[in-house]
Structure formats: structure tokens, C-alpha cells
Design a protein around this motif. Sequence first.
Motif, mmCIF file in Angstrom:
data_model
loop_
_atom_site.group_PDB
_atom_site.id
_atom_site.type_symbol
_atom_site.label_atom_id
_atom_site.label_comp_id
_atom_site.label_asym_id
_atom_site.label_seq_id
_atom_site.Cartn_x
_atom_site.Cartn_y
_atom_site.Cartn_z
ATOM 1 N N GLY A 16 42.760 27.564 97.204
ATOM 2 C CA GLY A 16 44.108 27.927 96.799
ATOM 3 C C GLY A 16 45.059 27.948 97.969
ATOM 4 N N PRO A 17 46.280 28.445 97.757
ATOM 5 C CA PRO A 17 47.279 28.515 98.814
ATOM 6 C C PRO A 17 46.795 29.378 99.977
ATOM 7 C CG PRO A 17 48.238 28.907 96.651
ATOM 8 C CD PRO A 17 46.764 28.926 96.477
ATOM 9 N N GLN A 18 47.376 29.162 101.135
ATOM 10 C CA GLN A 18 46.942 29.870 102.326
ATOM 11 C C GLN A 18 47.087 31.379 102.192
ATOM 12 O OE1 GLN A 18 49.107 28.805 105.838
ATOM 13 N NE2 GLN A 18 47.632 29.715 107.231
ATOM 14 N N ASP A 19 48.098 31.843 101.446
ATOM 15 C CA ASP A 19 48.353 33.269 101.350
ATOM 16 C C ASP A 19 47.375 33.994 100.440
ATOM 17 O OD1 ASP A 19 50.456 33.354 103.128
ATOM 18 O OD2 ASP A 19 51.958 32.919 101.592
ATOM 19 N N GLU A 20 46.662 33.319 99.568
ATOM 20 C CA GLU A 20 45.711 33.978 98.681
ATOM 21 C C GLU A 20 44.506 34.473 99.474
ATOM 22 O OE1 GLU A 20 44.459 31.787 95.303
ATOM 23 O OE2 GLU A 20 46.495 31.466 94.561
ATOM 24 N N LYS A 21 44.164 35.735 99.261
ATOM 25 C CA LYS A 21 42.993 36.314 99.909
ATOM 26 C C LYS A 21 42.043 36.852 98.849
ATOM 27 C CE LYS A 21 45.119 37.366 104.318
ATOM 28 N NZ LYS A 21 46.225 36.405 104.083
ATOM 29 N N PRO A 77 52.905 43.552 104.503
ATOM 30 C CA PRO A 77 53.552 42.304 104.075
ATOM 31 C C PRO A 77 52.554 41.187 103.788
ATOM 32 C CG PRO A 77 54.699 43.254 105.962
ATOM 33 C CD PRO A 77 53.436 44.038 105.793
ATOM 34 N N GLU A 78 51.491 41.108 104.582
ATOM 35 C CA GLU A 78 50.481 40.072 104.352
ATOM 36 C C GLU A 78 49.803 40.267 103.001
ATOM 37 O OE1 GLU A 78 46.602 38.060 106.601
ATOM 38 O OE2 GLU A 78 47.529 39.885 107.395
ATOM 39 N N ALA A 79 49.515 41.526 102.662
ATOM 40 C CA ALA A 79 48.936 41.807 101.346
ATOM 41 C C ALA A 79 49.909 41.438 100.238
ATOM 42 C CB ALA A 79 48.549 43.288 101.252
ATOM 43 N N CYS A 80 51.180 41.753 100.429
ATOM 44 C CA CYS A 80 52.171 41.402 99.405
ATOM 45 C C CYS A 80 52.253 39.895 99.192
ATOM 46 C CB CYS A 80 53.533 41.981 99.775
ATOM 47 S SG CYS A 80 53.644 43.773 99.559
ATOM 48 N N ARG A 81 52.091 39.114 100.258
ATOM 49 C CA ARG A 81 52.078 37.659 100.101
ATOM 50 C C ARG A 81 50.869 37.214 99.283
ATOM 51 N NH1 ARG A 81 54.070 37.914 105.465
ATOM 52 N NH2 ARG A 81 51.995 37.680 106.357
ATOM 53 N N SER A 82 49.724 37.854 99.520
ATOM 54 C CA SER A 82 48.534 37.521 98.741
ATOM 55 C C SER A 82 48.719 37.903 97.278
ATOM 56 C CB SER A 82 47.309 38.248 99.322
ATOM 57 O OG SER A 82 46.147 37.955 98.564
ATOM 58 N N ILE A 83 49.292 39.080 97.036
ATOM 59 C CA ILE A 83 49.553 39.509 95.656
ATOM 60 C C ILE A 83 50.459 38.503 94.955
ATOM 61 C CG2 ILE A 83 50.575 41.304 94.215
ATOM 62 C CD1 ILE A 83 49.927 43.272 96.571
ATOM 63 N N ALA A 84 51.529 38.101 95.640
ATOM 64 C CA ALA A 84 52.460 37.140 95.054
ATOM 65 C C ALA A 84 51.769 35.819 94.735
ATOM 66 C CB ALA A 84 53.640 36.920 95.996
ATOM 67 N N ALA A 85 50.869 35.375 95.615
ATOM 68 C CA ALA A 85 50.160 34.118 95.389
ATOM 69 C C ALA A 85 49.239 34.208 94.175
ATOM 70 C CB ALA A 85 49.361 33.740 96.640
ATOM 71 N N TRP A 86 48.521 35.330 94.060
ATOM 72 C CA TRP A 86 47.626 35.502 92.917
ATOM 73 C C TRP A 86 48.405 35.620 91.608
ATOM 74 C CZ3 TRP A 86 42.735 34.388 92.586
ATOM 75 C CH2 TRP A 86 41.918 34.461 93.723
ATOM 76 N N THR A 87 49.538 36.350 91.625
ATOM 77 C CA THR A 87 50.316 36.496 90.402
ATOM 78 C C THR A 87 50.950 35.167 89.995
ATOM 79 O OG1 THR A 87 52.211 37.289 91.701
ATOM 80 C CG2 THR A 87 50.773 38.951 90.755
ATOM 81 N N LYS A 88 51.320 34.357 90.982
ATOM 82 C CA LYS A 88 51.855 33.033 90.665
ATOM 83 C C LYS A 88 50.785 32.182 90.003
ATOM 84 C CE LYS A 88 54.162 29.027 92.718
ATOM 85 N NZ LYS A 88 54.691 28.429 93.985
ATOM 86 N N ALA A 90 48.290 33.274 88.235
ATOM 87 C CA ALA A 90 48.013 33.800 86.896
ATOM 88 C C ALA A 90 49.094 33.404 85.901
ATOM 89 C CB ALA A 90 47.895 35.322 86.952
ATOM 90 N N ASP A 91 50.345 33.313 86.371
ATOM 91 C CA ASP A 91 51.472 32.915 85.516
ATOM 92 C C ASP A 91 51.517 33.767 84.250
ATOM 93 O OD1 ASP A 91 53.734 31.470 84.826
ATOM 94 O OD2 ASP A 91 52.597 29.932 83.758
ATOM 95 N N ALA A 92 51.418 35.099 84.433
ATOM 96 C CA ALA A 92 51.422 36.024 83.293
ATOM 97 C C ALA A 92 52.756 36.754 83.227
ATOM 98 C CB ALA A 92 50.278 37.029 83.434
ATOM 99 N N ALA A 93 53.292 36.866 82.027
ATOM 100 C CA ALA A 93 54.607 37.487 81.847
ATOM 101 C C ALA A 93 54.596 38.985 82.114
ATOM 102 C CB ALA A 93 55.102 37.227 80.433
ATOM 103 N N ASN A 94 53.422 39.626 82.101
ATOM 104 C CA ASN A 94 53.368 41.083 82.276
ATOM 105 C C ASN A 94 53.041 41.501 83.712
ATOM 106 O OD1 ASN A 94 50.686 40.163 82.088
ATOM 107 N ND2 ASN A 94 49.965 42.113 81.255
ATOM 108 N N LEU A 95 53.103 40.559 84.669
ATOM 109 C CA LEU A 95 52.889 40.875 86.084
ATOM 110 C C LEU A 95 54.212 40.805 86.834
ATOM 111 C CD1 LEU A 95 49.619 38.868 86.820
ATOM 112 C CD2 LEU A 95 49.852 41.355 86.783
ATOM 113 N N LEU A 96 54.602 41.920 87.433
ATOM 114 C CA LEU A 96 55.847 41.976 88.190
ATOM 115 C C LEU A 96 55.612 41.563 89.638
ATOM 116 C CD1 LEU A 96 57.143 45.400 86.842
ATOM 117 C CD2 LEU A 96 58.007 43.129 86.247
ATOM 118 N N PRO A 97 56.635 41.119 90.342
ATOM 119 C CA PRO A 97 56.484 40.796 91.770
ATOM 120 C C PRO A 97 56.066 42.042 92.551
ATOM 121 C CG PRO A 97 58.547 39.929 90.907
ATOM 122 C CD PRO A 97 57.995 40.819 89.844
ATOM 123 N N PRO A 98 55.267 41.877 93.604
ATOM 124 C CA PRO A 98 54.804 43.042 94.368
ATOM 125 C C PRO A 98 55.947 43.766 95.067
ATOM 126 C CG PRO A 98 54.271 41.014 95.517
ATOM 127 C CD PRO A 98 54.767 40.613 94.169
#
Length: 215
Positions: A16-21, A77-88, A90-98
Motif C-alpha cells: 500500500g501507500p508509504q504512509d500506511e502502517k 502526525p505520523e500516526a494521523c497520516r497512517s490513519i488517513a491512508a487506511w481510511t482512504k 476503506a472508502d467508508a462513509a462512516n469514517l471521519l478524518p483523523p
Amino acid sequence: MGKKADSSPWFRDKAGPQDEKHAPATLRNRDAIVALLRELLPAQGTILEVASGTGEHAVYFGEQFPDLLWQPSDPDPEACRSIAAWTKRADAANLLPPQQLDALAAKWDIAKPAAILCINMIHIAPWEASIGLFRKAALLLEPDELFYLYGPYFRGDAPTAQGNLDFDRSLKSRDLRWGIREVADMDALAADNQFARTELVEMPANNLSLVYRRQ
């Protein structure tokens, strides 16, 4: 507060993308947590997850509870980038940006949730972070709303697993402010902030779920 961590490090997702952990503990504990949360969570509303780490829990919980809105957060911030990558992904309408929330901050600029979850943070942060977490939860939650903690804890009335003793020594070798906390100390902190523990549930791998309700 410092980074949320586990006994295993994060790994980059090579596919996956580099930011996903990836946190290996997530796959090991998520189903047991979900089984308990099915009995605890409200039927609707926004659920705030504090110290979401990689974001894998938030994505999985969003899939398992599609009628709830999920708000992941982390101070790193690094964790927030990973969260954003995983939520992207998932593409789920019930997940808000970190949201970048720190338990040691003076205040949180966030809407009131219907429940708060915090998984595997307490032992990997200074005690002051636990104090800040409970104080902010008390401001955000209404009476009888859920404040859920998961992780390793010591219990004065029960034998301690050798694995937890070893883990506690490892944590303190990395940072003397870290370490596995006593359930009694968590309960006292809860009472100071108008919470009462309603359940203690034994979980896999010598972990506990502590279930608190706002009084």
C-alpha cells in the motif's frame, strides 16, 4: 503524550501507500474487542477513538458498526497520516478524518461523542496522560455514556502473568514514565472524574477491558 505503541513495532504495508502502517496486535485483538463492543456501544452517534495508532482498529470498527460514525485520533502526525491512508483505502462513509488529539493538551476542539474508546495507550504514556484523558472524557461524555479502555493492567487480587511482568520491564527500559498500570489506580482516577467502572472483562493475551460509565 508520545507515540502510542505495542510490544511489536509498526511495519509499513509493502502493498500500500508509504504512509500506511501495520500493528500486528490489531489483528490479534480486534475480534475479541468487537464482540464486547457489540454489548456496550450505543445504537447511534459518534464514537471517538483516542490514540488510534495505525488506524487499523478504526477501519475495522467502522466496517463492523456501519450505523455508527467513527472519529479516529492520535497525537502523533505520523500516526494521523497512517490513519488517513487506511481510511482512504476503506472508502467508508462512516469514517471521519483523523484528529490530532493529545491527552496532555489543555483542551480538545472536538464535538461531543456518544462514547470514547482508548486501546493500548495507557501503558505506553506517562501517568499524566491518563489524568488528562479522564478529565477530557468527563467534559465530553454525558451521564451513563461509555468510556472503554483496553490493554494490559495489573490487578492486586489476581496473579500477574509472566508475560506482563516482562512487558512492564521492557516498557520502563524504554521510558521510565511508561508501564502497566494498576486497575485500582485507574478506578481511583475514574472516581475523581465522575466515572464508575461497571465491568472488568478478561481478554486474550493477558489483557483486560475496563468499562467505565459517566456518573
